[in-house]
Design an enzyme around this catalytic site. Structure first.
Site, short mmCIF file in Angstrom:
data_model
loop_
_atom_site.label_atom_id
_atom_site.label_comp_id
_atom_site.label_asym_id
_atom_site.label_seq_id
_atom_site.Cartn_x
_atom_site.Cartn_y
_atom_site.Cartn_z
N GLY A 12 6.28 4.70 -2.04
CA GLY A 12 6.97 5.51 -1.15
C GLY A 12 7.83 4.39 -0.21
N GLY A 18 -0.42 5.26 -3.94
CA GLY A 18 -0.69 4.07 -4.49
C GLY A 18 -1.73 3.47 -3.58
CG ASN A 36 -12.87 1.34 -1.60
OD1 ASN A 36 -12.88 0.10 -1.95
ND2 ASN A 36 -13.02 2.14 -2.34
CD GLU A 77 3.26 1.73 8.31
OE1 GLU A 77 4.21 2.12 8.05
OE2 GLU A 77 2.58 2.06 9.52
#
Length: 737
Positions: free
Chosen positions: A245, A474, A623, A697
């Site tokens: 996106g 994703g 993770n 980001e």
């Protein structure tokens, strides 16, 4: 549950499942084609197919629209134009903050190129596309403004970017011993996700179900309800799998609105994807910027004046590209003047793209820091270190950072990258016909959190099911949320099923702004905490003494199987996490450092990134596999932003002319070098119960500046007009000659 005090010891600290390198639990479904994306859902009834016709002008009015030939074409079922489109209500697009936005089917007024002017529905996609080509539209063109540089003088302070003025900047800058005064420009850019915007809409009586590609489920649910003038309770949105996106799917566009409207008229499902050449002008993009950076320091390198002015343009009411935001927090400096101005342009809508503000703003501030370091004769790493600050530079020590590992990231990265052995002067190092250069830049991204909820169900047999509106674009949401639930209930990840992206589930933060993993995980934490309390009480244990481990709940030496507590019906709990004012008490952000080595051909000026390293501090890494993937993706986009990404504006017609993936250049495998990521150990108690921070980001923020600084180190040419292309290097060499 409200998070209004710094986190204390809690079950996540066990780190039996959380922080472990688990691969994506939905990965097998994706690589075998079994994960249905928006356009791939199978419905009991055969769908019809929609095709959007975009406006052929940037601004003006539709004088007439002739659909007769299209209506007579084979397979055509319906053609919607402004003349027969059901009334559209107040919309949340193209700008979520704007209550009255441009309709998703334009007419008679047209506000930007490729805004939808007609929607054709037919039995097949090919029939709809062929019929759309038969529609004849006559326009009355209104002159528009398409050039940012021509509008700078008319810029106004926007509502969504607040000026920061501290001390006496002009006086301090004039008195500074060493100064730089530089202008940088960044172009319009496209999010260009792999999955196009797509929707399947169908009605059952008065109830609408929309399978669509979106990042925040409750936003599109609310927006569609407003636009279609139906109660929110009658709208169901499903976005279980989203193929990228990068901000453009924070909004919804003509595929969703027109599919839903047409499906209601026809009484049949309508399936629409925006064709790739339409997406670049029909949807959103990152707006271009012009930025002026002024820095003043003493001869030792201590900043006394920090100035950053940015200009950007958009449609009336549209978002601002907040390019100056990072500068507010990055470095010390008693006198500060940081301002953003927005002008009105008639280009397609500008909106969020990965790291809005920081991604382009740090090209400027980090480029200016490099130039200041050169002027001072100081190591660029050392200049950043000596101006590191542990509190909000605008508010002072009364607002400390909750955690800030910039200095550690710079030192760790410098050692790991071999910064000490860098070329000290431009064009110093050469390998055959290739010039070698090193560059560095800081990384910064504001930490944001959003309210988020979930339902956790302990199934008969002792397994868990997690349900939340959170999306996975994703990023690894399925896996991370499963890890949090497993940790909280003392299970393995394999014992947890995660269901996402359905508005029937509790509202979640969604994916965007780097708030997704931390916020949604906190929502799962809250629901798990409620379930733990219920189970402990059911077992007859004191909650404070209860320990969940190995599929059992323990109190001392006594234990009860979770499967026994689940019984035949199972046990569920719903919870949500909201937030107090810790983000006001503490400045919260992720920090890091990027190091890049480039090779530039001494004859052709071809640029190749040879290797790149990012060192990041983003709280607890939930993770390391998914986190590393996010950083590598951000680094890749940062390289693209520095070297190739640019929407080319036709300044006469007001459109982006390279509106496909053939001409809008993004990095491919051959462009991407050996890249590595190092995570710094960090826990941020003020961010969330998980002590994590946003990460998605941080990887893009600053890496483009490191590339630019490395190109200068290799070539001796400063390029401040992005992207850095070989013609600009060659022109610089010509000037030097």
């Amino acid at each position: 549950m409200k998070f209004d005090q710094p986190a204390t010891a809690n079950p996540i600290d066990q780190e039996r499942v959380v922080t472990r390198p688990h691969t994506r639990i939905e990965g097998p479904l994706k690589v075998t084609g079994q994960a249905p994306y928006a356009y791939e859902y199978q419905l009991p009834e055969a769908p019809t197919y929609g095709f959007v016709l975009g406006a052929g002008i940037a601004r003006g009015k539709i004088r007439s629209i002739d659909t007769a030939a299209a209506e007579a074409a084979p397979g055509v079922l319906l053609i919607l134009t402004h003349e027969n489109m059901p009334a559209q209500g107040a919309s949340d697009t193209p700008v979520p903050q704007q209550e009255e936005a441009s309709p998703q089917l334009a007419g008679p007024e047209v506000r930007h190129y490729h805004q939808a002017v007609a929607f054709v529905v037919a039995e097949t996609f090919e029939q709809a596309r062929a019929a759309a080509s038969l529609i004849e539209v006559e326009y009355e063109v209104t002159p528009g403004q398409f050039t940012l540089a021509d509008t700078v003088d008319s810029g106004e302070e926007p509502d969504d970017a607040v000026d920061s003025v501290v001390g006496h900047f002009d006086r301090a800058f004039d008195a500074a011993e060493v100064t730089v005064d530089l202008t940088f420009t960044t172009p319009d850019q496209s999010q260009a996700p792999m999955e196009p915007h797509a929707t399947i809409a169908h009605w059952d009586g008065e109830e609408l179900t929309v399978h669509t590609a979106h990042q925040v489920v409750h936003w599109v649910k609310r927006g569609l309800a407003l636009t279609l003038k139906v109660p929110q309770k009658n709208v169901r949105v499903v976005s279980a799998y989203v193929g990228g996106g990068f901000g453009t799917k924070l909004l919804f566009f003509s595929d969703a609105v027109l599919s839903a409207a047409a499906a209601r008229v026809l009484g049949r499902p309508v399936k629409t994807t925006l064709q790739r050449p339409l997406i670049f002008n029909n949807t959103s993009h990152r707006a271009a910027t012009i930025q002026r950076v002024r820095l003043g320091a003493d001869h030792a390198g201590n900043l006394s004046a920090v100035g950053h002015d940015a200009w950007t343009g958009n449609l009336p009411g549209g978002d601002t590209e907040p390019a100056c935001e990072a500068t507010k927090y990055l470095y010390a400096g008693a006198n500060r003047q940081i301002r953003t101005r927005k002008t009105e342009l008639d280009l397609p809508p500008g909106a969020s793209m990965r790291a809005p503000g920081e991604a382009v703003g740090m090209l400027a501030i980090e480029g200016a820091m490099d130039e200041l370091a050169e002027k001072l004769g100081v190591d660029p790493v050392e200049l950043r270190l000596m101006n590191d600050v542990q509190f909000d530079p605008e508010k002072g020590p009364k607002r400390p950072f909750s955690s800030r590992k910039l200095a550690q990231a710079l030192r760790t990265g410098a050692k790991a990258f071999g910064w000490e052995g860098r070329p000290r002067t431009p064009q110093e190092r050469r390998d055959g016909e290739w010039l070698i250069g090193y560059g560095v830049a800081s990384a910064f991204r504001t930490n944001l959190v959003k309210p988020s909820g979930a339902t956790i169900r302990l199934e008969p047999g002792g397994t868990l099911t997690v349900e939340t509106q959170m999306t996975d674009i994703g990023t690894g949401s399925y896996t991370i949320l499963g890890q949090v639930a497993a940790e909280m209930l003392g299970l393995t990840l394999e014992q947890v099923q995660v269901r996402l992206g359905d508005s029937e589930y509790p509202a979640s933060s969604g994916s965007g702004g780097s708030w997704g993993a931390n916020s949604a995980s906190a929502g799962v934490y809250a629901a798990c905490d409620a379930l733990r309390r219920d189970l402990a009480a059911k077992a007859g244990y004191t909650y404070a003494d209860a320990v969940f481990r190995g599929g059992r709940v323990w109190q001392g030496a006594e234990c009860t199987e979770l499967s026994d507590l689940a019984g035949k019906e199972g046990v569920s709990a719903t919870g949500s996490m909201t937030y107090g004012d810790l983000d006001e008490q503490f400045a919260q952000a992720g920090f890091g450092a990027h190091f890049v080595e480039v090779r530039v051909n001494a004859y052709t000026a071809e640029i190749r990134v040879n290797r790149a390293l990012s060192v990041v501090g983003a709280g607890r890494i939930l993770n390391p596999i998914t986190a590393r993937s996010q950083c590598l993706g951000g680094m890749t986009m940062g390289i693209g932003s520095a070297l190739m990404e640019e929407l080319h504006v036709d300044h006469d017609l007001g459109l982006f002319v390279n509106h496909d993936l053939g001409e809008y250049h993004v990095p491919v495998h051959a462009d991407i070098p050996d890249m590595d990521v190092i995570f710094i150990d960090e826990l941020d108690d003020a961010s969330s119960p998980l002590r994590a921070k946003g990460l998605g980001e941080l990887g893009i923020s600053g890496v483009g500046a490191a590339v630019a600084n490395a190109v200068y180190n290799a070539t001796g040419v400063r390029v401040r007009d992005f992207p850095i292309t070989l013609d600009k290097i060659l022109a610089g060499w010509d000037t030097q000659a």
